[in-house]
Design a protein around this motif. Structure first.
Motif, PDB file in Angstrom:
ATOM      1  N   GLU A 143      18.615  35.095  37.716  1.00 35.49           N
ATOM      2  CA  GLU A 143      19.878  34.957  38.431  1.00 35.49           C
ATOM      3  C   GLU A 143      20.507  36.338  38.589  1.00 35.49           C
ATOM      4  OE1 GLU A 143      21.915  32.515  35.647  1.00 35.49           O
ATOM      5  OE2 GLU A 143      20.669  30.774  36.043  1.00 35.49           O
ATOM      6  N   LEU A 144      21.215  36.534  39.684  1.00 38.11           N
ATOM      7  CA  LEU A 144      21.854  37.820  39.948  1.00 38.11           C
ATOM      8  C   LEU A 144      23.340  37.629  40.230  1.00 38.11           C
ATOM      9  CD1 LEU A 144      19.183  39.352  42.351  1.00 38.11           C
ATOM     10  CD2 LEU A 144      19.549  39.927  39.941  1.00 38.11           C
ATOM     11  N   GLY A 145      24.126  38.614  39.803  1.00 41.76           N
ATOM     12  CA  GLY A 145      25.543  38.616  40.085  1.00 41.76           C
ATOM     13  C   GLY A 145      25.831  39.303  41.414  1.00 41.76           C
ATOM     14  N   THR A 146      27.039  39.136  41.884  1.00 42.46           N
ATOM     15  CA  THR A 146      27.460  39.710  43.164  1.00 42.46           C
ATOM     16  C   THR A 146      27.253  41.215  43.203  1.00 42.46           C
ATOM     17  OG1 THR A 146      29.100  37.954  43.417  1.00 42.46           O
ATOM     18  CG2 THR A 146      29.412  39.924  44.755  1.00 42.46           C
ATOM     19  N   ASN A 147      27.677  41.920  42.164  1.00 43.00           N
ATOM     20  CA  ASN A 147      27.559  43.381  42.163  1.00 43.00           C
ATOM     21  C   ASN A 147      26.106  43.848  42.158  1.00 43.00           C
ATOM     22  OD1 ASN A 147      30.304  43.927  42.334  1.00 43.00           O
ATOM     23  ND2 ASN A 147      30.558  43.794  40.114  1.00 43.00           N
ATOM     24  N   GLU A 148      25.240  43.139  41.456  1.00 47.14           N
ATOM     25  CA  GLU A 148      23.819  43.499  41.436  1.00 47.14           C
ATOM     26  C   GLU A 148      23.199  43.275  42.814  1.00 47.14           C
ATOM     27  OE1 GLU A 148      20.113  44.871  40.167  1.00 47.14           O
ATOM     28  OE2 GLU A 148      22.138  45.179  39.418  1.00 47.14           O
ATOM     29  N   ILE A 149      23.555  42.185  43.458  1.00 42.75           N
ATOM     30  CA  ILE A 149      23.051  41.923  44.806  1.00 42.75           C
ATOM     31  C   ILE A 149      23.554  43.007  45.761  1.00 42.75           C
ATOM     32  CG2 ILE A 149      23.127  40.315  46.763  1.00 42.75           C
ATOM     33  CD1 ILE A 149      23.346  38.050  44.606  1.00 42.75           C
ATOM     34  N   ALA A 150      24.824  43.376  45.628  1.00 42.87           N
ATOM     35  CA  ALA A 150      25.393  44.432  46.470  1.00 42.87           C
ATOM     36  C   ALA A 150      24.649  45.748  46.259  1.00 42.87           C
ATOM     37  CB  ALA A 150      26.880  44.597  46.169  1.00 42.87           C
ATOM     38  N   ARG A 151      24.363  46.071  45.017  1.00 51.00           N
ATOM     39  CA  ARG A 151      23.651  47.318  44.718  1.00 51.00           C
ATOM     40  C   ARG A 151      22.255  47.310  45.329  1.00 51.00           C
ATOM     41  NH1 ARG A 151      19.941  49.222  41.716  1.00 51.00           N
ATOM     42  NH2 ARG A 151      19.553  47.366  40.477  1.00 51.00           N
ATOM     43  N   ARG A 152      21.559  46.196  45.207  1.00 50.63           N
ATOM     44  CA  ARG A 152      20.183  46.115  45.701  1.00 50.63           C
ATOM     45  C   ARG A 152      20.099  46.094  47.227  1.00 50.63           C
ATOM     46  NH1 ARG A 152      16.695  42.208  41.660  1.00 50.63           N
ATOM     47  NH2 ARG A 152      17.483  43.087  39.706  1.00 50.63           N
ATOM     48  N   THR A 153      21.130  45.573  47.871  1.00 53.67           N
ATOM     49  CA  THR A 153      21.103  45.471  49.339  1.00 53.67           C
ATOM     50  C   THR A 153      21.829  46.614  50.030  1.00 53.67           C
ATOM     51  OG1 THR A 153      23.110  44.118  49.376  1.00 53.67           O
ATOM     52  CG2 THR A 153      20.980  42.946  49.337  1.00 53.67           C
ATOM     53  N   GLY A 154      22.724  47.295  49.306  1.00 51.05           N
ATOM     54  CA  GLY A 154      23.536  48.327  49.934  1.00 51.05           C
ATOM     55  C   GLY A 154      24.691  47.758  50.736  1.00 51.05           C
ATOM     56  N   ILE A 155      24.992  46.489  50.508  1.00 53.26           N
ATOM     57  CA  ILE A 155      26.092  45.817  51.205  1.00 53.26           C
ATOM     58  C   ILE A 155      27.312  45.823  50.297  1.00 53.26           C
ATOM     59  CG2 ILE A 155      26.854  43.643  52.260  1.00 53.26           C
ATOM     60  CD1 ILE A 155      23.852  42.968  52.657  1.00 53.26           C
ATOM     61  N   ASN A 156      28.483  46.017  50.881  1.00 55.57           N
ATOM     62  CA  ASN A 156      29.740  46.027  50.143  1.00 55.57           C
ATOM     63  C   ASN A 156      29.879  44.744  49.313  1.00 55.57           C
ATOM     64  OD1 ASN A 156      32.702  45.304  49.920  1.00 55.57           O
ATOM     65  ND2 ASN A 156      32.828  47.413  50.623  1.00 55.57           N
ATOM     66  N   LEU A 186      21.679  27.000  50.721  1.00 54.96           N
ATOM     67  CA  LEU A 186      20.558  27.944  50.648  1.00 54.96           C
ATOM     68  C   LEU A 186      20.540  28.746  49.355  1.00 54.96           C
ATOM     69  CD1 LEU A 186      20.684  29.214  54.324  1.00 54.96           C
ATOM     70  CD2 LEU A 186      18.966  27.711  53.298  1.00 54.96           C
ATOM     71  N   VAL A 187      21.673  28.834  48.697  1.00 51.21           N
ATOM     72  CA  VAL A 187      21.813  29.576  47.443  1.00 51.21           C
ATOM     73  C   VAL A 187      22.548  28.674  46.461  1.00 51.21           C
ATOM     74  CG1 VAL A 187      22.942  31.573  46.363  1.00 51.21           C
ATOM     75  CG2 VAL A 187      21.795  31.837  48.563  1.00 51.21           C
ATOM     76  N   GLU A 188      22.199  28.813  45.198  1.00 59.94           N
ATOM     77  CA  GLU A 188      22.865  28.033  44.150  1.00 59.94           C
ATOM     78  C   GLU A 188      23.731  28.953  43.296  1.00 59.94           C
ATOM     79  OE1 GLU A 188      21.797  25.244  40.281  1.00 59.94           O
ATOM     80  OE2 GLU A 188      20.179  26.101  41.476  1.00 59.94           O
ATOM     81  N   HIS A 189      24.958  28.537  43.052  1.00 62.05           N
ATOM     82  CA  HIS A 189      25.855  29.249  42.138  1.00 62.05           C
ATOM     83  C   HIS A 189      25.703  28.597  40.774  1.00 62.05           C
ATOM     84  CE1 HIS A 189      29.837  29.981  40.174  1.00 62.05           C
ATOM     85  NE2 HIS A 189      29.459  31.206  40.508  1.00 62.05           N
ATOM     86  N   VAL A 190      25.392  29.405  39.761  1.00 68.14           N
ATOM     87  CA  VAL A 190      25.210  28.900  38.406  1.00 68.14           C
ATOM     88  C   VAL A 190      26.561  29.026  37.699  1.00 68.14           C
ATOM     89  CG1 VAL A 190      23.904  29.131  36.272  1.00 68.14           C
ATOM     90  CG2 VAL A 190      22.821  29.680  38.476  1.00 68.14           C
ATOM     91  N   ALA A 191      27.230  27.924  37.516  1.00 68.40           N
ATOM     92  CA  ALA A 191      28.592  27.934  36.997  1.00 68.40           C
ATOM     93  C   ALA A 191      28.690  28.568  35.608  1.00 68.40           C
ATOM     94  CB  ALA A 191      29.155  26.519  36.963  1.00 68.40           C
ATOM     95  N   GLY A 192      27.712  28.324  34.780  1.00 76.29           N
ATOM     96  CA  GLY A 192      27.754  28.845  33.413  1.00 76.29           C
ATOM     97  C   GLY A 192      27.728  30.353  33.322  1.00 76.29           C
ATOM     98  N   SER A 193      27.034  30.993  34.234  1.00 75.68           N
ATOM     99  CA  SER A 193      26.898  32.445  34.193  1.00 75.68           C
ATOM    100  C   SER A 193      27.697  33.139  35.297  1.00 75.68           C
ATOM    101  CB  SER A 193      25.418  32.842  34.336  1.00 75.68           C
ATOM    102  OG  SER A 193      24.931  32.495  35.618  1.00 75.68           O
ATOM    103  N   GLY A 194      28.089  32.399  36.318  1.00 72.82           N
ATOM    104  CA  GLY A 194      28.779  32.991  37.452  1.00 72.82           C
ATOM    105  C   GLY A 194      27.839  33.745  38.376  1.00 72.82           C
ATOM    106  N   ARG A 195      26.550  33.591  38.163  1.00 78.57           N
ATOM    107  CA  ARG A 195      25.540  34.295  38.961  1.00 78.57           C
ATOM    108  C   ARG A 195      24.946  33.355  40.005  1.00 78.57           C
ATOM    109  NH1 ARG A 195      22.991  38.971  36.365  1.00 78.57           N
ATOM    110  NH2 ARG A 195      24.466  39.667  34.793  1.00 78.57           N
ATOM    111  N   TYR A 196      24.016  33.892  40.772  1.00 80.99           N
ATOM    112  CA  TYR A 196      23.418  33.136  41.881  1.00 80.99           C
ATOM    113  C   TYR A 196      21.915  33.148  41.786  1.00 80.99           C
ATOM    114  CZ  TYR A 196      28.093  33.567  43.756  1.00 80.99           C
ATOM    115  OH  TYR A 196      29.450  33.504  43.906  1.00 80.99           O
TER     116      TYR A 196
END
Length: 71
Positions: free
Chosen positions: A31-44, A60-70
């Protein structure tokens, strides 16, 4: 102008960014968090957050409530 039978040359930037997010999630083994996805894609990060909300809503994407990741 008539049809050429060829795909359009112009692309939609928002769709390109959404595909980049999906690619990162599809290639990850965790699972990845928003900031990690942003870093890997170069998107704000705020754009990634909005894209993720849309992708979650579409199923198309699942939000994992326990971790706050995707995934």
């Amino acid at each position: 102008m008539g049809r050429t039978g060829q795909p359009a040359i112009r692309q939609v930037a928002a769709v390109q960014r959404a595909v980049a997010v999906l690619d990162v999630l599809a290639n990850g083994h965790t699972e990845l968090g928003t900031n990690e996805i942003a870093r890997r894609t170069g998107i704000n990060p705020s754009t990634v957050s909005r894209l993720l909300a849309t992708l979650v809503e579409s199923g198309l994407v699942e939000h994992v409530a326990g971790s706050g990741r995707y995934r």
